[in-house]
Design an enzyme around this catalytic site. Sequence first.
Site, PDB file in Angstrom:
ATOM      1  N   SER A 101      38.212 -15.146  58.002  1.00 32.18           N
ATOM      2  CA  SER A 101      39.297 -14.478  57.267  1.00 32.18           C
ATOM      3  C   SER A 101      39.548 -15.104  55.900  1.00 32.18           C
ATOM      4  CB  SER A 101      40.576 -14.497  58.103  1.00 32.18           C
ATOM      5  OG  SER A 101      40.887 -15.818  58.512  1.00 32.18           O
TER       6      SER A 101
ATOM      7  N   ASN B  95      47.333 -21.222  65.633  1.00 32.88           N
ATOM      8  CA  ASN B  95      48.146 -20.064  66.052  1.00 32.88           C
ATOM      9  C   ASN B  95      49.558 -20.117  65.473  1.00 32.88           C
ATOM     10  OD1 ASN B  95      45.882 -19.575  67.509  1.00 32.88           O
ATOM     11  ND2 ASN B  95      46.819 -19.804  69.532  1.00 32.88           N
TER      12      ASN B  95
ATOM     13  N   THR C 221      68.391  23.031  46.897  1.00 31.31           N
ATOM     14  CA  THR C 221      68.180  22.838  48.331  1.00 31.31           C
ATOM     15  C   THR C 221      67.158  23.891  48.727  1.00 31.31           C
ATOM     16  OG1 THR C 221      69.904  24.383  49.001  1.00 31.31           O
ATOM     17  CG2 THR C 221      70.590  22.107  48.692  1.00 31.31           C
ATOM     18  N   HIS C 222      66.289  23.561  49.654  1.00 30.95           N
ATOM     19  CA  HIS C 222      65.160  24.442  50.000  1.00 30.95           C
ATOM     20  C   HIS C 222      64.321  24.775  48.775  1.00 30.95           C
ATOM     21  CE1 HIS C 222      67.297  25.313  53.852  1.00 30.95           C
ATOM     22  NE2 HIS C 222      68.348  25.179  53.066  1.00 30.95           N
TER      23      HIS C 222
ATOM     24  N   SER D 160      42.870  16.356  30.272  1.00 28.87           N
ATOM     25  CA  SER D 160      41.782  16.906  31.074  1.00 28.87           C
ATOM     26  C   SER D 160      40.495  16.841  30.260  1.00 28.87           C
ATOM     27  CB  SER D 160      42.099  18.357  31.429  1.00 28.87           C
ATOM     28  OG  SER D 160      40.907  19.057  31.749  1.00 28.87           O
TER      29      SER D 160
ATOM     30  N   LYS E 186      46.036  20.256  28.631  1.00 26.00           N
ATOM     31  CA  LYS E 186      46.659  19.601  29.786  1.00 26.00           C
ATOM     32  C   LYS E 186      47.326  18.282  29.456  1.00 26.00           C
ATOM     33  CE  LYS E 186      45.511  20.566  33.855  1.00 26.00           C
ATOM     34  NZ  LYS E 186      46.395  20.900  34.927  1.00 26.00           N
TER      35      LYS E 186
ATOM     36  N   ASN F  68      48.681  15.684  32.101  1.00 24.66           N
ATOM     37  CA  ASN F  68      48.813  15.467  33.548  1.00 24.66           C
ATOM     38  C   ASN F  68      49.606  14.201  33.893  1.00 24.66           C
ATOM     39  OD1 ASN F  68      47.262  17.752  34.084  1.00 24.66           O
ATOM     40  ND2 ASN F  68      45.350  16.592  34.036  1.00 24.66           N
TER      41      ASN F  68
ATOM     42  N   GLU G  62      51.264  10.997  40.409  1.00 27.75           N
ATOM     43  CA  GLU G  62      50.491  11.539  41.529  1.00 27.75           C
ATOM     44  C   GLU G  62      49.880  10.413  42.364  1.00 27.75           C
ATOM     45  OE1 GLU G  62      48.066  15.157  40.142  1.00 27.75           O
ATOM     46  OE2 GLU G  62      48.736  14.216  38.298  1.00 27.75           O
TER      47      GLU G  62
ATOM     48  N   TYR H 253      48.864 -15.503  71.653  1.00 27.51           N
ATOM     49  CA  TYR H 253      48.019 -15.213  70.494  1.00 27.51           C
ATOM     50  C   TYR H 253      46.759 -14.471  70.907  1.00 27.51           C
ATOM     51  CZ  TYR H 253      45.062 -15.580  66.411  1.00 27.51           C
ATOM     52  OH  TYR H 253      44.256 -15.257  65.348  1.00 27.51           O
TER      53      TYR H 253
ATOM     54  N   GLN I 297      45.009 -11.311  63.501  1.00 35.23           N
ATOM     55  CA  GLN I 297      44.470 -11.613  62.172  1.00 35.23           C
ATOM     56  C   GLN I 297      44.522 -10.393  61.250  1.00 35.23           C
ATOM     57  OE1 GLN I 297      41.152 -14.439  61.628  1.00 35.23           O
ATOM     58  NE2 GLN I 297      39.959 -12.675  61.002  1.00 35.23           N
TER      59      GLN I 297
ATOM     60  N   LYS J  63      47.214  -9.722  58.063  1.00 35.63           N
ATOM     61  CA  LYS J  63      47.215 -10.147  56.658  1.00 35.63           C
ATOM     62  C   LYS J  63      46.742  -9.064  55.701  1.00 35.63           C
ATOM     63  CE  LYS J  63      45.562 -13.834  58.400  1.00 35.63           C
ATOM     64  NZ  LYS J  63      46.391 -13.861  59.629  1.00 35.63           N
TER      65      LYS J  63
HETATM   66  N1  ARG Z   1      42.597 -16.718  60.975  1.00 37.66           N
HETATM   67  C1  ARG Z   1      43.424 -16.693  62.133  1.00 37.66           C
HETATM   68  C2  ARG Z   1      44.471 -15.567  62.034  1.00 37.66           C
HETATM   69  O1  ARG Z   1      44.626 -15.067  61.001  1.00 37.66           O
HETATM   70  C3  ARG Z   1      44.130 -17.980  62.286  1.00 37.66           C
HETATM   71  C4  ARG Z   1      44.488 -18.300  63.693  1.00 37.66           C
HETATM   72  C5  ARG Z   1      43.269 -18.464  64.473  1.00 37.66           C
HETATM   73  N2  ARG Z   1      43.526 -18.947  65.761  1.00 37.66           N
HETATM   74  C6  ARG Z   1      42.602 -18.881  66.687  1.00 37.66           C
HETATM   75  N3  ARG Z   1      42.872 -19.393  67.814  1.00 37.66           N
HETATM   76  N4  ARG Z   1      41.441 -18.303  66.457  1.00 37.66           N
HETATM   77  O2  ARG Z   1      45.109 -15.178  62.975  1.00 37.66           O
END
Ligand code: ARG
Length: 463
Positions: A23, A113, A158-159, A280, A286, A288, A293, A320, A325, A328
């Site tokens: 990660s 964890n 409205t509507h 455009s 145009k 735009n 959008e 856990y 993971q 993130k």
């Molecule tokens: N990269 C892991 C995560 O984002 C960190 C925790 C990993 N823990 C484990 N026991 N593999 O969750």
Amino acid sequence: MAHLWSGRFEGDPDAKLFEFGASFRFDRRLFEDDVRGSLAWAEALEHAGVLTASDSAAIARGLHEIHAAGKDPSFFQSAAAAQDEDVHAFVERELVQRVGDAGRRLHTGRSRNEQVAVDLRLYLKRQVPALQRSIVALIGVLLDQAERAGDALMPSYTHMRRAQPILAAHFFLAHASALRRDHARFAHVLTEIDELPLGSGAIAGTSYAINVPRLAKRLGFAGVVRNSIDATGERDFVSTFLHACALSMVHVSRLAEDLILFTSEEFGFLELADTAATGSSLMPQKKNPDPLELVRGKTGRVIGRLTGWLATMKGLPVGYNKDLQEDKEATFDAEDTVQTSLDATAAVLRGIGLNRATTLKASSGLLLATDVADYLVAKGVPFRDAHAIVGALVRSLLKAGRSFDDLSVDEWRAQSPHFDADVVQAITPAASVERKRTPQSTHPDAVSTALAEARQWAAENAN
Ligand code: ARG
């Protein structure tokens, strides 16, 4: 290649599978938070009598060096050759390289964890206020537009059909009201993340005498989590954050949609600045509203982050699981999208001009029908009867292609003897807004009170 857990295994993991699980690519964004958390953890270990003062000092020195080195993006390149699995592995390897055995003692009594949980909480603690600042900034632009609009009138819908005349300022303040709830929702996110998960270990807690309340205070948390199993395996604060992001996007998207409609040739109420529009490649005429959008389009993506995340969580056994993971990329993508969308919307809105003549013209006509009915009510006619009289009048005016403003007093009277000469002044858009009485209404006094109150709020929340 040695990983944090290599001792257990004969030989290296499959390269493709290792890459699949790594990660660092995205969690290096937690670098600063990981270093902070580790500094505090080393201190806590020293207080617990687990680390000597000299080991703890060596760790602190190493972590400060690492933190300083991280100002240069090229610092992170070492992770590839070293095959660091994640930001935690990266920081630990860099530390051991600098301070040797002391660095090897840092992870005592701690698990990734809980480390990842504390890092993400620390990260959001510093990033959520930045989102709130962008919300306040966008609200500020809405308030500027409201102020500039002054007593300009426009139709409300409205509507998506003309409803009643309003002050244009009231329209801008409507969008500001929704964004203020988003600001409060992000404040709630900050409350929810304000608990320290460290001391939870991998799941069962830690065997070292860590003073957890003290550690919480040191890292700026208001309290400590209640249960180590829950704390290492839950990410409700991520769901809450993503919900706050999704709803904020829904609000900017609705604002964007209003601006797209009202700047179109069909409405012509608002004018887009040239700097906020695109042309455009084919059609020379145009202009735009691309940025608006895109804001509307990206809303789907942030809603997807929320629903995707909830789907990830729903089947997880307690404790856990690596599925976590996924939190993130969802968090960072939603954060970036909300931030850039708020800022883009503010930039477009700043250059929007109001075509007062057009909005005034659109505010007169049959959308004054409720005012005509109210006029009759004031003369003693029951509202239901008044509604029917005005409905019939509207029907005949539509057939004749006429409107209220070109009726003579005699023609009014032909509809009902309750109409007097004063009906002519009573049935105008300006009189209509003046007739509103409640504090949340479009009455000019209510609107200027609301604007002043919003200005005060924005000043108190600008930082
Ligand atoms: N990269 C892991 C995560 O984002 C960190 C925790 C990993 N823990 C484990 N026991 N593999 O969750």
